[in-house]
Write an enzyme that holds these catalytic residues in place. Sequence first.
Site, short mmCIF file in Angstrom:
data_model
loop_
_atom_site.label_atom_id
_atom_site.label_comp_id
_atom_site.label_asym_id
_atom_site.label_seq_id
_atom_site.Cartn_x
_atom_site.Cartn_y
_atom_site.Cartn_z
N GLU A 153 0.52 -0.98 -0.07
CA GLU A 153 -0.03 -0.24 0.39
C GLU A 153 1.03 1.42 0.33
O GLU A 153 1.35 0.84 0.60
CB GLU A 153 -1.20 -0.30 1.03
N LYS A 155 -9.93 1.19 -1.91
CA LYS A 155 -10.27 0.92 -0.48
C LYS A 155 -11.09 0.89 0.46
O LYS A 155 -11.58 2.16 -0.12
CB LYS A 155 -8.78 1.33 0.44
N CYS A 167 -5.17 -3.01 3.46
CA CYS A 167 -4.75 -3.02 5.17
C CYS A 167 -6.28 -3.06 5.74
O CYS A 167 -6.41 -4.08 6.33
CB CYS A 167 -3.54 -1.55 4.58
#
Length: 286
Positions: free
Chosen positions: A44, A120, A154
Amino acid sequence: MKYRVASVQYKLEDIGSFEDFAVQVTHYVRNASEYGTEIILFPEFLTTQLLSIGDDTGKALPIDRLPEFTEQYESLFVSLAAEYNMYIVGGTHVVDAGNGKRQNTAHLFHPGGKIDRQAKIHLTPTEVSEWNMSPGDGLQVFETPFGTIAMLTCYDIEFPEIVRMARAKGADVIFCPSCTDDRHGFYRVRYCCHARAVENQVYIVTTGTVGALRKVDFMRANYGQAAVITPNDIPFPPAGILSEGVINDDMLIVADLDLKLLEDVRSAGSVTTWRDRRTDLYTDWA
């Protein structure tokens, strides 16, 4: 089906040009190709390294300048995927989402030139308050010659519902690019990767940034480790770790994924967590 994956512990360091970035990325892809890798994962916020190029005064570029590199970023990874005949999860890159907003978006580059994208879905407070990010509003899974995969970035992996949805859509492997600045954040992501692998009987391929960008706010500290994580059952390693790197080292790891083993444990494992969901008691987020 079996295939080989690699995961990069990418060392962030200040650079002077996009060409410096391209040289570093190419090094990892070329290295992975020497091991016969078919899908490689980068971490990321990989491209925040470009902010360290700086402006005419020597100060780091602000986050709102990062989308300006999108065309170059995509062109680089498209060419590498084609040259090395490799599927590349190019970490995440911050793209312009319109209306003054930005999205932290994972990219899957196919050897034939196709690009798949997944924004995301869950954002950290820093992403919202400091970087004015907006979340993705949907989950996709992506088809490859090696089966169905998902890209969850994440913080996303800390939410069981979204991984359950990915499995229900057919994903056998979750690629989880990450970026954490200390051990607390790292272990939140790492432990959740293990939990999601057990709950859904999937592989999780993850990695994080290492090194430091001295000029770039919120990227001055990184604590990362690549890992390939499995369900915890007899066909797999006892700790559920197929491969892992040395924490905070500049390196990549390689592992072979066997999708038939997932089918075996889902149907007749020591536990069958995917099959045994009690949807009569709780909402089936699948």
